[in-house]
Design a protein around this motif. Structure first.
Motif, PDB file in Angstrom:
ATOM      1  N   ILE A 256      17.670 -34.150 -60.048  1.00 52.44           N
ATOM      2  CA  ILE A 256      17.809 -33.005 -59.009  1.00 52.44           C
ATOM      3  C   ILE A 256      18.981 -33.128 -58.066  1.00 52.44           C
ATOM      4  CG2 ILE A 256      16.916 -31.525 -57.428  1.00 52.44           C
ATOM      5  CD1 ILE A 256      14.288 -31.618 -59.119  1.00 52.44           C
ATOM      6  N   ILE A 257      18.885 -34.098 -57.797  1.00 53.58           N
ATOM      7  CA  ILE A 257      19.978 -34.768 -56.817  1.00 53.58           C
ATOM      8  C   ILE A 257      21.543 -34.773 -57.428  1.00 53.58           C
ATOM      9  CG2 ILE A 257      21.024 -36.838 -55.537  1.00 53.58           C
ATOM     10  CD1 ILE A 257      18.075 -37.596 -54.790  1.00 53.58           C
ATOM     11  N   ALA A 258      21.425 -35.132 -58.666  1.00 55.87           N
ATOM     12  CA  ALA A 258      22.660 -35.189 -59.520  1.00 55.87           C
ATOM     13  C   ALA A 258      23.310 -33.619 -59.733  1.00 55.87           C
ATOM     14  CB  ALA A 258      22.540 -35.701 -60.774  1.00 55.87           C
ATOM     15  N   LEU A 259      22.121 -32.787 -60.082  1.00 55.83           N
ATOM     16  CA  LEU A 259      22.513 -31.522 -60.398  1.00 55.83           C
ATOM     17  C   LEU A 259      22.819 -30.688 -59.276  1.00 55.83           C
ATOM     18  CD1 LEU A 259      19.419 -30.477 -62.778  1.00 55.83           C
ATOM     19  CD2 LEU A 259      21.706 -30.423 -63.338  1.00 55.83           C
ATOM     20  N   LEU A 260      22.563 -31.088 -57.958  1.00 56.57           N
ATOM     21  CA  LEU A 260      22.694 -30.328 -56.855  1.00 56.57           C
ATOM     22  C   LEU A 260      24.126 -30.769 -56.476  1.00 56.57           C
ATOM     23  CD1 LEU A 260      19.622 -30.582 -54.552  1.00 56.57           C
ATOM     24  CD2 LEU A 260      20.844 -28.255 -55.455  1.00 56.57           C
ATOM     25  N   GLY A 261      24.577 -32.044 -56.621  1.00 52.68           N
ATOM     26  CA  GLY A 261      25.845 -32.669 -56.207  1.00 52.68           C
ATOM     27  C   GLY A 261      27.077 -32.194 -57.352  1.00 52.68           C
TER      28      GLY A 261
ATOM     29  N   ALA B 154      20.074 -33.828 -50.129  1.00 48.67           N
ATOM     30  CA  ALA B 154      20.915 -33.168 -51.328  1.00 48.67           C
ATOM     31  C   ALA B 154      20.716 -31.704 -51.229  1.00 48.67           C
ATOM     32  CB  ALA B 154      20.473 -33.616 -52.634  1.00 48.67           C
ATOM     33  N   VAL B 155      19.539 -30.941 -50.875  1.00 44.15           N
ATOM     34  CA  VAL B 155      19.625 -29.710 -50.776  1.00 44.15           C
ATOM     35  C   VAL B 155      20.280 -29.016 -49.418  1.00 44.15           C
ATOM     36  CG1 VAL B 155      18.089 -27.609 -50.537  1.00 44.15           C
ATOM     37  CG2 VAL B 155      17.491 -29.463 -51.765  1.00 44.15           C
ATOM     38  N   LEU B 156      19.992 -29.791 -48.384  1.00 38.95           N
ATOM     39  CA  LEU B 156      20.874 -29.522 -47.164  1.00 38.95           C
ATOM     40  C   LEU B 156      22.307 -29.502 -47.135  1.00 38.95           C
ATOM     41  CD1 LEU B 156      18.208 -30.995 -44.611  1.00 38.95           C
ATOM     42  CD2 LEU B 156      18.573 -28.466 -44.854  1.00 38.95           C
ATOM     43  N   ASP B 157      22.625 -30.560 -48.055  1.00 39.50           N
ATOM     44  CA  ASP B 157      24.201 -30.590 -48.188  1.00 39.50           C
ATOM     45  C   ASP B 157      24.881 -30.070 -49.294  1.00 39.50           C
ATOM     46  OD1 ASP B 157      24.016 -32.434 -45.776  1.00 39.50           O
ATOM     47  OD2 ASP B 157      23.724 -34.161 -47.196  1.00 39.50           O
ATOM     48  N   CYS B 158      24.211 -29.174 -50.149  1.00 40.62           N
ATOM     49  CA  CYS B 158      24.601 -28.781 -51.248  1.00 40.62           C
ATOM     50  C   CYS B 158      25.594 -27.641 -50.738  1.00 40.62           C
ATOM     51  CB  CYS B 158      23.659 -27.984 -52.311  1.00 40.62           C
ATOM     52  SG  CYS B 158      24.351 -27.252 -53.591  1.00 40.62           S
TER      53      CYS B 158
END
Length: 240
Positions: free
Chosen positions: A12-17, A72-76
């Motif tokens: 999920i972190i990678a997908l958001l990035g 990762a959500v906040l920074d997307c």
């Protein structure tokens, strides 16, 4: 109940990035299948037993794990919608609260489950909740760990809209498509301004706003928005 494993978290972190870097991605929806949205961290994949730990292991695990996940959500750089289909507990609740917009099925519940395990909230909970509902409400939720129904979460300001379960996916798609038709870079800058405003003074916030507008006015979408206004037509944004 979709407890988060190490592999799922990293994916999920990678997908958001990737979503941030891909101009063709205009909005993101985080949702789940089954009875739960996310029951928290999968403790079966946790750190070594207490006898094997040394000081610093847990703090490092939290920084690299739950905090990176929520960050990762906040920074997307794209708007992120949570479509909460069931129980959101622990890090699952914080994942939802970190999203820019939160939709919840009528049957959804949110649980600050940490106190039930004798531990403190992690994954940014003590950062997010006071900013969303104030310190007194945040302490009530975290001290007691009671399940919070979707309707009460909306009344507190934790949820934007509550819908029947059968309408959740449709509503999330409608919201995402509406966002996807918007000026994506302007939305990204707006997200950054709002998130940062909670931690800065007025002078800093005003300076950031002026800089953001300067950057925004260099985009194709800003030029299109102004031209559409002058020409009295609906703008057609490209996300660039």
């Amino acid at each position: 109940m979709n407890a988060v494993t190490w592999d799922q978290r990293e994916r999920i972190i990678a997908l958001l990035g990737d979503a941030s870097a891909d101009p063709d991605v205009r909005a993101v929806v985080v949702t789940a299948t089954g009875r739960g949205f996310c029951a928290g961290a999968d403790l079966r994949g946790g750190p070594a037993s207490a006898g094997d730990r040394v000081t610093g292991d847990v703090a490092r695990m939290i920084r690299r794990g739950a905090q990176r996940f929520v960050g990762a959500v906040l920074d997307c750089e794209k708007p992120v919608i949570a479509a909460v289909n069931g129980t959101a507990a622990g890090i699952g609740a914080h994942l939802a609260f970190a999203c820019d917009l939160v939709l919840a099925a009528e049957s959804a519940t949110f649980v600050e489950v940490f106190v039930r395990r004798g531990i403190v909230p992690d994954g940014g909970g003590a950062y997010l909740l006071p900013r969303l509902v104030g310190p007194q409400r945040a302490k009530e939720l975290m001290f007691f760990g009671d399940a919070l129904p979707a309707a009460e979460a909306r009344a507190m300001g934790l949820v934007n809209r509550v819908v029947p379960a059968e309408e959740l996916e449709k509503t999330a798609r409608e919201w995402a498509e509406r966002l996807a038709q918007g000026p994506t870079r302007a939305l990204a800058l707006t997200k950054q301004l709002v998130n940062a405003s909670l931690d800065t003074d007025r002078a800093t916030a005003f300076a950031a706003e002026a800089t953001a507008q300067e950057l925004c006015m260099t985009t194709r979408d800003a030029r299109e928005g102004v031209a559409a206004f002058v020409e009295r037509r609906t703008p057609s944004y490209e996300g660039r």
